[in-house]
Design an enzyme around this catalytic site. Structure first.
Site, PDB file in Angstrom:
ATOM      1  N   ASP A   1      -2.407  -6.924   3.425  1.00 19.83           N
ATOM      2  CA  ASP A   1      -1.810  -7.737   2.358  1.00 19.83           C
ATOM      3  C   ASP A   1      -0.803  -8.741   2.931  1.00 19.83           C
ATOM      4  O   ASP A   1      -0.781  -9.912   2.549  1.00 19.83           O
ATOM      5  CB  ASP A   1      -1.110  -6.840   1.325  1.00 19.83           C
TER       6      ASP A   1
ATOM      7  N   HIS B   1      -9.846  -0.086   2.809  1.00 24.84           N
ATOM      8  CA  HIS B   1      -9.361   1.118   3.493  1.00 24.84           C
ATOM      9  C   HIS B   1      -9.808   1.123   4.958  1.00 24.84           C
ATOM     10  O   HIS B   1     -10.005   2.167   5.551  1.00 24.84           O
ATOM     11  CB  HIS B   1      -9.805   2.398   2.762  1.00 24.84           C
TER      12      HIS B   1
HETATM   13  C1  GLA Z   1      -3.604  -1.469  -0.275  1.00 21.19           C
HETATM   14  C2  GLA Z   1      -2.826  -1.521   1.038  1.00 21.19           C
HETATM   15  C3  GLA Z   1      -3.643  -2.240   2.114  1.00 21.19           C
HETATM   16  C4  GLA Z   1      -5.038  -1.654   2.233  1.00 21.19           C
HETATM   17  C5  GLA Z   1      -5.690  -1.530   0.857  1.00 21.19           C
HETATM   18  C6  GLA Z   1      -7.007  -0.796   0.916  1.00 21.19           C
HETATM   19  O1  GLA Z   1      -3.774  -2.754  -0.775  1.00 21.19           O
HETATM   20  O2  GLA Z   1      -1.602  -2.194   0.846  1.00 21.19           O
HETATM   21  O3  GLA Z   1      -2.956  -2.179   3.341  1.00 21.19           O
HETATM   22  O4  GLA Z   1      -5.015  -0.433   2.903  1.00 21.19           O
HETATM   23  O5  GLA Z   1      -4.863  -0.846  -0.059  1.00 21.19           O
HETATM   24  O6  GLA Z   1      -7.952  -1.546   1.613  1.00 21.19           O
END
Ligand code: GLA
Length: 380
Positions: free
Chosen positions: A172, A36
């Site tokens: 991601d 986060h």
């Molecule tokens: C999900 C979101 C990412 C990131 C994570 C928390 O995977 O797709 O962008 O914010 O949560 O770290």
């Protein structure tokens, strides 16, 4: 050895009567530390895993894209000049990517192919980002465009945000685009600069899927983002990335308790990520594990995105011999934890954690020992 590239190649050959022109792949990911923080312009330290989506394909002379999903045994088609949002279907990801690339001025051509993957869906291992990046890799291969990982990650994030409608950060897509074999990747989510960092000698990364999935993850995620924005407004900066621990400590008393907790997580997590990189460069598995444990507590108590099952899994993992540290990973509320384990103990670790988690929760976990893999690629 992974047989999925052979599977997509063989199924392609059966359907089209010739070998594919390209086989592309894009991996899933697990985040070692830095949760986060991406949408706060901060630091993350994920690794691409040895589970991916593969597409075997050849160009078409028209502007249609035909994708046969081997996993769903279904063929879906879209036209590059007639892109409309439809219902919740896997094709929305490739379509969204085509939309984002064309919006950015890319001249695309059609292609047809066969796709298969082995990233568990909905587990928090970014199968959607992998599908987006595999699609982007397919388009750049057939149109012979240069592959720019950061630019592609941004366009795929745009597809996810604006076409699919999920308000994710850049982590991601960026790790699926730019992962480095054998390494975790420090990503500065402000500049998209990356630095490959090797795992400590003799350690393995183990993903522990609690086998729980929560609804309402999106709304809780958006709520956390709004709370972080409120905190950065309070400090008078664009993002929490810009708040140092000294700034935070000197005025935290004036923050509403809940917003203070959220900010404390992000400010301290960014420091933990940078300390984790130092620990890895010093080959210090103990320190890396300690930082992962601290990250979990911060996510559990300050950011409040863990769950009962994730806490059980993390505590069980931390108690196993050979485990340096463990934490929840990804957005939270269910899905996976990640543990750093002495490589020679992964067999025993997997067995005892499976039994212990089953006894504690009545649920059967899925456990994956992961090898850090390269980002999206065209296979040679
Ligand atoms: C999900 C979101 C990412 C990131 C994570 C928390 O995977 O797709 O962008 O914010 O949560 O770290």
């Amino acid at each position: 050895m992974n047989t999925l590239p052979q599977t997509v190649t063989q199924v392609f050959q059966n359907r089209f009567g010739e070998p594919p022109t390209f086989v592309v792949r894009a991996p899933g990911r697990v985040n070692l530390i830095g949760e986060h923080t991406d949408y706060n312009d901060g630091f993350v330290l994920p690794l691409a895993i040895d589970r991916a989506i593969w597409i075997a394909l050849r160009p078409r002379t028209d502007r249609e894209v035909h994708i046969h999903s081997h996993d769903f045994d279904e063929t879906a088609v879209f036209h590059l000049d007639r892109l409309f949002k439809e219902t919740d279907h896997w094709l929305e990801y490739p379509k969204g990517v085509a939309w984002a690339l064309q919006e950015d001025g890319y001249q695309l051509t059609g292609w047809e192919g066969v796709m298969a993957g082995n990233i568990p869906k909905g587990a928090g291992l970014s199968s959607s980002a992998a599908l987006e990046l595999a699609t982007a890799r397919a388009f750049t291969a057939v149109t012979n465009h240069l592959w720019d990982p950061a630019a592609m990650a941004l366009l795929c994030q745009k597809a996810e945000n604006r076409w699919v409608g999920v308000n994710c950060g850049i982590m991601d897509q960026m790790i699926s685009a730019a992962g480095q074999e054998g390494h975790a990747l420090l990503i500065d989510c402000r500049t998209l600069e990356t630095k490959a960092v090797p795992l400590p000698t003799g350690t393995a990364v183990v993903v522990l899927d609690t086998n729980t999935r929560r609804g309402l993850v999106d709304s809780a995620y958006n709520e956390r983002r709004a709370q972080c924005d409120e905190a950065s407004k309070f400090f008078g900066v664009p993002y929490l990335r810009d708040v140092s621990i000294t700034d935070f400590l000197s005025s935290e008393d004036q923050l509403k308790p809940l917003i203070r907790q959220r900010a404390r997580h992000v400010v301290s997590e960014n420091i933990r990520v940078l300390n984790a990189v130092t620990a890895m460069l010093n080959d210090d598995a103990e320190m890396l594990g300690t930082l992962m444990n601290q990250s979990h507590l911060s996510l559990r108590d300050d950011f409040e995105v863990s769950s009962q099952e994730l806490n059980v899994m993390v505590e069980l993992a931390q108690a196993q011999p050979g485990c340096y540290g463990a934490r929840m990973t990804g957005a939270g509320f269910g899905g996976c934890a990640v543990a750093l384990v002495a490589a020679k103990t992964t067999g025993a670790f997997t067995q005892s954690i499976t039994t212990a988690y089953q006894q504690a929760t009545g649920l059967t976990p899925a456990i994956y020992v992961c090898q850090p893999a390269a980002g999206a690629s065209v296979m040679g």
